[in-house]
Design a protein around this motif. Structure first.
Motif, PDB file in Angstrom:
ATOM      1  N   LEU A   1      -8.747   7.467  -9.764  1.00 41.87           N
ATOM      2  CA  LEU A   1      -7.573   7.704 -10.603  1.00 41.87           C
ATOM      3  C   LEU A   1      -7.925   8.538 -11.834  1.00 41.87           C
ATOM      4  N   VAL A   2      -9.096   8.277 -12.424  1.00 43.96           N
ATOM      5  CA  VAL A   2      -9.545   9.102 -13.555  1.00 43.96           C
ATOM      6  C   VAL A   2      -9.735  10.548 -13.083  1.00 43.96           C
ATOM      7  N   GLY A   3     -10.339  10.721 -11.915  1.00 43.64           N
ATOM      8  CA  GLY A   3     -10.504  12.059 -11.351  1.00 43.64           C
ATOM      9  C   GLY A   3      -9.175  12.741 -11.082  1.00 43.64           C
ATOM     10  N   MET A   4      -8.221  11.975 -10.569  1.00 40.12           N
ATOM     11  CA  MET A   4      -6.894  12.526 -10.324  1.00 40.12           C
ATOM     12  C   MET A   4      -6.255  12.989 -11.631  1.00 40.12           C
TER      13      MET A   4
ATOM     14  N   ALA B   1       1.768   8.172 -24.830  1.00 40.76           N
ATOM     15  CA  ALA B   1       2.159   6.833 -24.361  1.00 40.76           C
ATOM     16  C   ALA B   1       2.604   6.890 -22.903  1.00 40.76           C
ATOM     17  N   GLY B   2       3.284   7.961 -22.528  1.00 45.26           N
ATOM     18  CA  GLY B   2       3.710   8.127 -21.140  1.00 45.26           C
ATOM     19  C   GLY B   2       2.521   8.261 -20.194  1.00 45.26           C
ATOM     20  N   HIS B   3       1.524   9.032 -20.619  1.00 44.73           N
ATOM     21  CA  HIS B   3       0.309   9.173 -19.811  1.00 44.73           C
ATOM     22  C   HIS B   3      -0.388   7.823 -19.659  1.00 44.73           C
ATOM     23  N   LEU B   4      -0.553   7.127 -20.763  1.00 44.23           N
ATOM     24  CA  LEU B   4      -1.226   5.827 -20.738  1.00 44.23           C
ATOM     25  C   LEU B   4      -0.469   4.853 -19.838  1.00 44.23           C
ATOM     26  N   LEU B   5       0.836   4.789 -19.991  1.00 45.35           N
ATOM     27  CA  LEU B   5       1.651   3.862 -19.205  1.00 45.35           C
ATOM     28  C   LEU B   5       1.611   4.201 -17.714  1.00 45.35           C
ATOM     29  N   ALA B   6       1.690   5.483 -17.381  1.00 47.06           N
ATOM     30  CA  ALA B   6       1.673   5.874 -15.964  1.00 47.06           C
ATOM     31  C   ALA B   6       0.366   5.467 -15.300  1.00 47.06           C
ATOM     32  N   TYR B   7      -0.755   5.742 -15.957  1.00 47.85           N
ATOM     33  CA  TYR B   7      -2.050   5.436 -15.336  1.00 47.85           C
ATOM     34  C   TYR B   7      -2.393   3.954 -15.414  1.00 47.85           C
ATOM     35  N   ALA B   8      -1.911   3.258 -16.428  1.00 42.70           N
ATOM     36  CA  ALA B   8      -2.094   1.803 -16.471  1.00 42.70           C
ATOM     37  C   ALA B   8      -1.310   1.157 -15.335  1.00 42.70           C
ATOM     38  N   THR B   9      -0.132   1.690 -15.059  1.00 37.69           N
ATOM     39  CA  THR B   9       0.674   1.179 -13.949  1.00 37.69           C
ATOM     40  C   THR B   9      -0.031   1.403 -12.615  1.00 37.69           C
ATOM     41  N   LEU B  10      -0.551   2.609 -12.411  1.00 35.76           N
ATOM     42  CA  LEU B  10      -1.267   2.889 -11.153  1.00 35.76           C
ATOM     43  C   LEU B  10      -2.475   1.977 -10.983  1.00 35.76           C
TER      44      LEU B  10
ATOM     45  N   LYS C   1       0.837  -1.204   0.000  1.00 34.61           N
ATOM     46  CA  LYS C   1       0.000   0.000   0.000  1.00 34.61           C
ATOM     47  C   LYS C   1       0.871   1.253   0.000  1.00 34.61           C
ATOM     48  N   ARG C   2       1.933   1.228   0.769  1.00 30.61           N
ATOM     49  CA  ARG C   2       2.847   2.382   0.794  1.00 30.61           C
ATOM     50  C   ARG C   2       3.490   2.593  -0.573  1.00 30.61           C
ATOM     51  N   LEU C   3       3.873   1.515  -1.213  1.00 28.59           N
ATOM     52  CA  LEU C   3       4.455   1.640  -2.551  1.00 28.59           C
ATOM     53  C   LEU C   3       3.430   2.226  -3.525  1.00 28.59           C
ATOM     54  N   GLY C   4       2.171   1.870  -3.368  1.00 33.69           N
ATOM     55  CA  GLY C   4       1.115   2.454  -4.193  1.00 33.69           C
ATOM     56  C   GLY C   4       1.038   3.961  -4.009  1.00 33.69           C
ATOM     57  N   TRP C   5       1.159   4.423  -2.769  1.00 32.68           N
ATOM     58  CA  TRP C   5       1.144   5.865  -2.520  1.00 32.68           C
ATOM     59  C   TRP C   5       2.365   6.540  -3.118  1.00 32.68           C
ATOM     60  N   VAL C   6       3.513   5.875  -3.064  1.00 30.59           N
ATOM     61  CA  VAL C   6       4.729   6.428  -3.683  1.00 30.59           C
ATOM     62  C   VAL C   6       4.505   6.589  -5.188  1.00 30.59           C
ATOM     63  N   LEU C   7       3.874   5.598  -5.813  1.00 24.42           N
ATOM     64  CA  LEU C   7       3.583   5.687  -7.246  1.00 24.42           C
ATOM     65  C   LEU C   7       2.651   6.857  -7.549  1.00 24.42           C
ATOM     66  N   ILE C   8       1.641   7.051  -6.725  1.00 20.79           N
ATOM     67  CA  ILE C   8       0.714   8.173  -6.922  1.00 20.79           C
ATOM     68  C   ILE C   8       1.457   9.505  -6.802  1.00 20.79           C
ATOM     69  N   VAL C   9       2.281   9.651  -5.774  1.00 17.65           N
ATOM     70  CA  VAL C   9       3.037  10.893  -5.590  1.00 17.65           C
ATOM     71  C   VAL C   9       3.980  11.109  -6.772  1.00 17.65           C
ATOM     72  N   LEU C  10       4.606  10.064  -7.251  1.00 19.62           N
ATOM     73  CA  LEU C  10       5.503  10.175  -8.401  1.00 19.62           C
ATOM     74  C   LEU C  10       4.753  10.667  -9.642  1.00 19.62           C
ATOM     75  N   VAL C  11       3.569  10.116  -9.890  1.00 19.62           N
ATOM     76  CA  VAL C  11       2.772  10.561 -11.037  1.00 19.62           C
ATOM     77  C   VAL C  11       2.375  12.027 -10.872  1.00 19.62           C
ATOM     78  N   ILE C  12       2.005  12.430  -9.670  1.00 21.39           N
ATOM     79  CA  ILE C  12       1.638  13.829  -9.429  1.00 21.39           C
ATOM     80  C   ILE C  12       2.834  14.744  -9.697  1.00 21.39           C
ATOM     81  N   LEU C  13       3.984  14.394  -9.160  1.00 25.19           N
ATOM     82  CA  LEU C  13       5.176  15.223  -9.354  1.00 25.19           C
ATOM     83  C   LEU C  13       5.565  15.305 -10.822  1.00 25.19           C
ATOM     84  N   LEU C  14       5.566  14.169 -11.508  1.00 21.35           N
ATOM     85  CA  LEU C  14       5.938  14.169 -12.920  1.00 21.35           C
ATOM     86  C   LEU C  14       4.914  14.910 -13.777  1.00 21.35           C
TER      87      LEU C  14
END
Length: 135
Positions: free
Chosen positions: A76-79, A46-55, A13-26
């Protein structure tokens, strides 16, 4: 919230939050200088698709298919939509509906992985499935 039976759930779960923060920062930082490949604007989408598919795929590993995962996908769609709007407030980014579409498509693909054998990958890596007789 109903999670999959993972032995190290708190770390996943913590790693999931790290991924979310990373997507926000990027999403809000200046674009990374990447080499030009493919058609114009292709790598950005492609970067957008890959980032959100990963999340969404990550949360498809943690949450069983159903209402909770659907709610997570909608969040995630809202984010993605909120970040697109916030990009209009940054000096280096512009909001684009095509990016929002790529984000949403990525969420759909990642969430759909919950209905494939990929949804059990983390369960196998975690080892909880073997200990609980669910391997």
């Amino acid at each position: 919230m109903n999670y999959r039976p993972l032995a190290h759930l708190h770390w996943w779960k913590r790693l999931g939050w790290v991924l979310i923060v990373l997507v926000i920062l990027l999403s809000l930082a200046a674009p990374l200088p990447l080499p030009e490949i493919g058609p114009p604007n292709w790598r950005d989408k492609a970067g957008h698709l890959l980032a959100y598919a990963t999340l969404a795929g990550w949360y498809a590993q943690l949450l069983p298919p159903g209402r909770v995962l659907a709610g997570c996908a909608l969040a995630l769609v809202g984010m993605g939509g909120a970040l697109e709007l916030l990009q209009g407030l940054t000096p280096d980014r512009l909001p684009e509906w095509q990016d929002f579409f790529a984000n949403s498509l990525g969420v759909a693909l990642g969430a759909a992985s919950a209905f494939t054998p990929l949804s059990r990958l983390l369960l196998h890596c975690d080892g909880a499935g073997r200990r609980m007789g669910r391997a």
